[in-house]
Design a protein around this motif. Structure first.
Motif, PDB file in Angstrom:
ATOM      1  N   GLU A  24       0.708  -0.957  -0.028  1.00 37.04           N
ATOM      2  CA  GLU A  24       0.000   0.132   0.008  1.00 37.04           C
ATOM      3  C   GLU A  24       0.844   1.363  -0.029  1.00 37.04           C
ATOM      4  O   GLU A  24       0.714   2.308  -0.599  1.00 37.04           O
ATOM      5  N   LYS A  27       2.476   1.824  -3.376  1.00 40.87           N
ATOM      6  CA  LYS A  27       1.236   2.133  -4.502  1.00 40.87           C
ATOM      7  C   LYS A  27       1.077   3.731  -4.261  1.00 40.87           C
ATOM      8  O   LYS A  27       1.001   4.561  -5.260  1.00 40.87           O
ATOM      9  N   LYS A  28       0.826   4.228  -2.910  1.00 48.49           N
ATOM     10  CA  LYS A  28       0.598   5.663  -2.748  1.00 48.49           C
ATOM     11  C   LYS A  28       2.150   6.620  -3.102  1.00 48.49           C
ATOM     12  O   LYS A  28       1.716   7.628  -3.582  1.00 48.49           O
ATOM     13  N   ARG A  30       4.096   5.821  -5.707  1.00 49.61           N
ATOM     14  CA  ARG A  30       4.040   5.889  -7.070  1.00 49.61           C
ATOM     15  C   ARG A  30       2.906   7.064  -7.395  1.00 49.61           C
ATOM     16  O   ARG A  30       3.337   7.710  -8.489  1.00 49.61           O
ATOM     17  N   GLU A  31       1.952   6.972  -6.714  1.00 49.07           N
ATOM     18  CA  GLU A  31       0.979   8.027  -6.953  1.00 49.07           C
ATOM     19  C   GLU A  31       1.379   9.260  -6.869  1.00 49.07           C
ATOM     20  O   GLU A  31       0.816  10.395  -7.535  1.00 49.07           O
ATOM     21  N   ALA A  32       2.180   9.575  -5.718  1.00 52.22           N
ATOM     22  CA  ALA A  32       2.587  10.921  -5.277  1.00 52.22           C
ATOM     23  C   ALA A  32       3.788  11.277  -6.106  1.00 52.22           C
ATOM     24  O   ALA A  32       4.164  12.735  -6.036  1.00 52.22           O
ATOM     25  N   LYS A  35       5.729  13.690 -11.887  1.00 57.67           N
ATOM     26  CA  LYS A  35       6.053  13.259 -13.129  1.00 57.67           C
ATOM     27  C   LYS A  35       7.046  14.181 -14.002  1.00 57.67           C
ATOM     28  O   LYS A  35       6.575  15.447 -14.150  1.00 57.67           O
ATOM     29  N   SER A 141      10.699   7.527  -9.893  1.00 55.77           N
ATOM     30  CA  SER A 141      10.063   6.404  -9.786  1.00 55.77           C
ATOM     31  C   SER A 141      11.051   5.466  -9.941  1.00 55.77           C
ATOM     32  O   SER A 141      10.912   4.267  -9.757  1.00 55.77           O
ATOM     33  N   ASP A 203       5.244  13.354  -1.312  1.00 56.54           N
ATOM     34  CA  ASP A 203       5.570  13.461  -2.747  1.00 56.54           C
ATOM     35  C   ASP A 203       6.497  12.244  -3.343  1.00 56.54           C
ATOM     36  O   ASP A 203       7.159  12.097  -4.420  1.00 56.54           O
ATOM     37  N   GLY A 204       6.602  11.138  -2.582  1.00 56.24           N
ATOM     38  CA  GLY A 204       7.227   9.925  -2.722  1.00 56.24           C
ATOM     39  C   GLY A 204       8.757  10.058  -2.711  1.00 56.24           C
ATOM     40  O   GLY A 204       9.518   9.211  -3.384  1.00 56.24           O
TER      41      GLY A 204
END
Length: 265
Positions: A24, A27-28, A30-32, A35, A141, A203-204
């Motif tokens: 989880e 997954k979060k 990668r969404e944050a 790009k 990423s 922001d990941g």
């Protein structure tokens, strides 16, 4: 009546929230992750190097700028304690990716000779060595992909780091991890027991990465970032490299001979 009230009160108390799974979290993450971001950040990297009868600590501080795809500038100052024989206590280095070439300006050799390393980005990226730096910087990423390929993680909680909320993860080396092209990284991995990673919830970004060896020894390597700014105004001149007078260019890939025109603009 009292028993009924107690039962009602206990039913109203929220149950402790289950901790998120590692799946989880990533997954979060990668969404944050922004790009194709532009960013600038300060960094510090500390490495512990053991030699016969002595332990060296090399601390590098500096700043990194990324201006988009294949545009990178990294400026660092390294201090070694104690200084290696024949080397100064403090040395500086610069790495620039100008969109076509990767330039590396390391400290001068003990003889005083100045070497500038150059390679076409498509060549060094294909070889997977220094090119990994530009790939991961232009696309954060990629750094997450590399972490997941190298380590199996366990969730260790959350904390606030330099004013940012971060997830804290501990990882151990995966037996099926791909071999690293960087010889120094492979030397560290041979002594590695675990890693500690702190990733920004919003922001990941990997703000803290720590490689641990023996329990009674300092970290093999510790890297952290702060003062991170997303999408700042960056001077295009940051991503141009000028070869210093008297320096010799040495190519990092046979496919990019020194006689080939281009670069250095």
């Amino acid at each position: 009546m009292l028993l009924s009230l107690l039962l009602f009160a206990s039913a109203c108390v929220p149950s402790p929230q289950a901790p998120p799974s590692v799946e989880e979290i990533f997954k979060k993450v990668r969404e944050a992750i922004p790009k194709s971001p532009r960013y600038a950040a300060d960094f510090e990297e500390v490495r512990t190097l053991d030699a016969p009868g002595i332990r060296y600590t090399v601390k590098t501080t500096g700043r990194v700028y990324v201006g988009g795809n294949r545009l990178l500038r990294l400026e660092g100052e390294a201090r070694s304690n104690p200084p290696p024989p024949g080397r100064p206590e403090k040395e500086t280095h610069t790495v620039v990716a100008d969109g076509e070439y990767l330039w590396m300006d390391p400290p001068a050799l003990p003889s005083g000779k100045r070497l500038i390393f150059r390679g076409r980005l498509e060549d060094v990226e294909r070889q997977g060595a220094a090119g990994g730096m530009t790939e991961a910087s232009s696309d954060p990423s990629k750094a997450i992909d590399q972490l997941l390929a190298q380590y199996s993680f366990t969730y260790r909680g959350e904390e606030v780091l330099d004013g940012r909320k971060v997830w804290v993860l501990e990882g151990v080396p995966r037996p099926d991890a791909p071999e690293d092209q960087d010889p120094m990284a492979e030397m560290l991995r041979a002594r590695l027991k675990s890693v500690l990673v702190k990733i920004g919830k919003e922001d990941g970004w990997v703000y803290h990465f720590e490689m641990r060896g023996a329990a009674d020894a300092p970290p093999l390597m510790l890297k952290r970032y702060w003062n991170l700014r997303w999408n700042p105004e960056l001077d295009p001149a940051l991503f141009r490299f000028t070869v210093p007078a008297g320096a010799e260019i040495q190519d990092m890939a046979a496919e990019a001979p020194a006689s080939r025109s281009g670069g250095g603009r």
